[in-house]
Scaffold this active site. Sequence first.
Site, PDB file in Angstrom:
ATOM      1  N   ASP A 150       3.326 -12.255   4.277  1.00 18.73           N
ATOM      2  CA  ASP A 150       3.245 -13.694   4.037  1.00 18.73           C
ATOM      3  C   ASP A 150       4.574 -14.378   4.381  1.00 18.73           C
ATOM      4  O   ASP A 150       5.641 -13.770   4.261  1.00 18.73           O
ATOM      5  CB  ASP A 150       2.889 -13.942   2.563  1.00 18.73           C
ATOM      6  CG  ASP A 150       2.371 -15.349   2.326  1.00 18.73           C
ATOM      7  OD1 ASP A 150       2.049 -16.049   3.314  1.00 18.73           O
ATOM      8  OD2 ASP A 150       2.289 -15.752   1.149  1.00 18.73           O
TER       9      ASP A 150
ATOM     10  N   HIS B   4       4.050 -16.893  13.571  1.00 24.02           N
ATOM     11  CA  HIS B   4       3.074 -15.803  13.696  1.00 24.02           C
ATOM     12  C   HIS B   4       3.487 -14.825  14.793  1.00 24.02           C
ATOM     13  O   HIS B   4       3.310 -13.615  14.660  1.00 24.02           O
ATOM     14  CB  HIS B   4       1.681 -16.369  13.981  1.00 24.02           C
ATOM     15  CG  HIS B   4       1.114 -17.158  12.826  1.00 24.02           C
ATOM     16  ND1 HIS B   4       1.188 -16.728  11.525  1.00 24.02           N
ATOM     17  CD2 HIS B   4       0.485 -18.362  12.779  1.00 24.02           C
ATOM     18  CE1 HIS B   4       0.610 -17.620  10.723  1.00 24.02           C
ATOM     19  NE2 HIS B   4       0.186 -18.628  11.463  1.00 24.02           N
TER      20      HIS B   4
ATOM     21  N   LEU C 217       0.432   8.655  11.165  1.00 26.96           N
ATOM     22  CA  LEU C 217       0.211   7.514  10.274  1.00 26.96           C
ATOM     23  C   LEU C 217      -1.181   6.920  10.461  1.00 26.96           C
ATOM     24  O   LEU C 217      -1.642   6.740  11.591  1.00 26.96           O
ATOM     25  CB  LEU C 217       1.264   6.430  10.589  1.00 26.96           C
ATOM     26  CG  LEU C 217       1.132   5.119   9.814  1.00 26.96           C
ATOM     27  CD1 LEU C 217       1.570   5.285   8.364  1.00 26.96           C
ATOM     28  CD2 LEU C 217       1.949   4.002  10.484  1.00 26.96           C
TER      29      LEU C 217
HETATM   30  C1  IPE Z   1      -2.620 -13.949   2.197  1.00 24.51           C
HETATM   31  O1  IPE Z   1      -1.740 -14.955   2.551  1.00 24.51           O
HETATM   32  C2  IPE Z   1      -3.409 -13.498   3.396  1.00 24.51           C
HETATM   33  C3  IPE Z   1      -2.637 -12.787   4.405  1.00 24.51           C
HETATM   34  C4  IPE Z   1      -1.392 -12.439   4.335  1.00 24.51           C
HETATM   35  C5  IPE Z   1      -3.385 -12.417   5.582  1.00 24.51           C
HETATM   36  P1  IPE Z   1      -2.115 -16.497   2.407  1.00 24.51           P
HETATM   37  O2  IPE Z   1      -0.907 -17.251   2.839  1.00 24.51           O
HETATM   38  O3  IPE Z   1      -3.382 -16.786   3.103  1.00 24.51           O
HETATM   39  O4  IPE Z   1      -2.357 -16.624   0.826  1.00 24.51           O
HETATM   40  P2  IPE Z   1      -2.324 -17.892  -0.122  1.00 24.51           P
HETATM   41  O5  IPE Z   1      -3.228 -18.933   0.469  1.00 24.51           O
HETATM   42  O6  IPE Z   1      -0.913 -18.367  -0.158  1.00 24.51           O
HETATM   43  O7  IPE Z   1      -2.778 -17.367  -1.446  1.00 24.51           O
HETATM   44  C1  IPE Z   2       1.155 -15.103   6.765  1.00 22.68           C
HETATM   45  O1  IPE Z   2       1.914 -16.236   6.921  1.00 22.68           O
HETATM   46  C2  IPE Z   2       0.177 -14.917   7.894  1.00 22.68           C
HETATM   47  C3  IPE Z   2      -1.222 -15.173   7.521  1.00 22.68           C
HETATM   48  C4  IPE Z   2      -1.676 -15.471   6.332  1.00 22.68           C
HETATM   49  C5  IPE Z   2      -2.201 -15.068   8.575  1.00 22.68           C
HETATM   50  P1  IPE Z   2       1.419 -17.693   6.502  1.00 22.68           P
HETATM   51  O2  IPE Z   2       0.802 -18.321   7.698  1.00 22.68           O
HETATM   52  O3  IPE Z   2       0.553 -17.644   5.306  1.00 22.68           O
HETATM   53  O4  IPE Z   2       2.801 -18.388   6.176  1.00 22.68           O
HETATM   54  P2  IPE Z   2       3.119 -19.431   5.035  1.00 22.68           P
HETATM   55  O5  IPE Z   2       2.588 -18.885   3.743  1.00 22.68           O
HETATM   56  O6  IPE Z   2       2.429 -20.705   5.439  1.00 22.68           O
HETATM   57  O7  IPE Z   2       4.606 -19.551   5.041  1.00 22.68           O
HETATM   58 MG    MG Z   3       0.921 -17.806   3.320  1.00 22.86          MG
END
Ligand code: IPE
Ligand code: IPE
Ligand code: MG
Length: 252
Positions: free
Chosen positions: A21, A38, A132
């Site tokens: 995240d 990303h 792995l």
């Molecule tokens: C959780 O992250 C999903 C992934 C890392 C793929 P999100 O960014 O979607 O989660 P919330 O919305 O903050 O809970």
């Molecule tokens: C994690 O990063 C990737 C996915 C959930 C796909 P985020 O896109 O959720 O990044 P933040 O939480 O907005 O910083």
């Molecule tokens: Mg996120």
Amino acid sequence: MSSAPHDTGTANPAHVAIIMDGNGRWAKMRGLPRQEGHRRGLEALRRTVRNASDLGLSVLTLYSFSTENWRRPHAEVSFLMGLLKHFVEKDLSELADANVRVRIIGNREDLPADLRRLVEHAEARTADKTGLILVIAFNYGARDEILRAARKLAAGVAAGRLAPDAIDEAALSASLDTWDLPDPELVIRTSGETRISNFLLWQSAYAEFVFTPVLWPDFDRAAFEDALAQYRGRERRFGGLGAAALRSVDVA
Ligand code: IPE
Ligand code: IPE
Ligand code: MG
């Protein structure tokens, strides 16, 4: 990528699962589009797979796209789909050479047909690898996974193949996408958020959790080793008594 994992001489968790995240915030802090976050997140993913192999871990699960991530703008959703496609197309031979076995968990029925074929190909191409196990949770939601398992079991009962009393923990575990994988012993979430966001709800019943403020694109070897060190410092009790309590317990 190393194909020769070495023993660190310490008790590492057999299965580490990571909620990757913070890509968006990483980009925002730099005035960059979320897509750049990303892209850099994919580099962190590659690095983490190499580190997991080097550290001799058996199973690494990476949460890449949740069943709730469809709520994001269409452009971001298609970018993330494209990134998975790019990863499988570009990295598959290297992963195979590094003896990595690729597994995808999540709801694949709802994925675009080309992506579904691609993940099936990735699994088939690496099915005989013995290093792995890299589990990519894509279009994954734990509630969706448990519902699909419940439906499978219900169909067995309806068809007379299964007695309701035979539905025990083992039967439910065996009906999940992770049917042949050990439960995660360590779940790491980056970016400072301290929630589970519908990830491995059944499987992580007794996992240790490490929450790190590091944003996913910055997750490196040091951050990984720090999380493993925190895990090793934990006392896991599984509802019983800890070692110290057992030594002093009055059994009389
Ligand atoms: C959780 O992250 C999903 C992934 C890392 C793929 P999100 O960014 O979607 O989660 P919330 O919305 O903050 O809970
Ligand atoms: C994690 O990063 C990737 C996915 C959930 C796909 P985020 O896109 O959720 O990044 P933040 O939480 O907005 O910083
Ligand atoms: Mg996120």
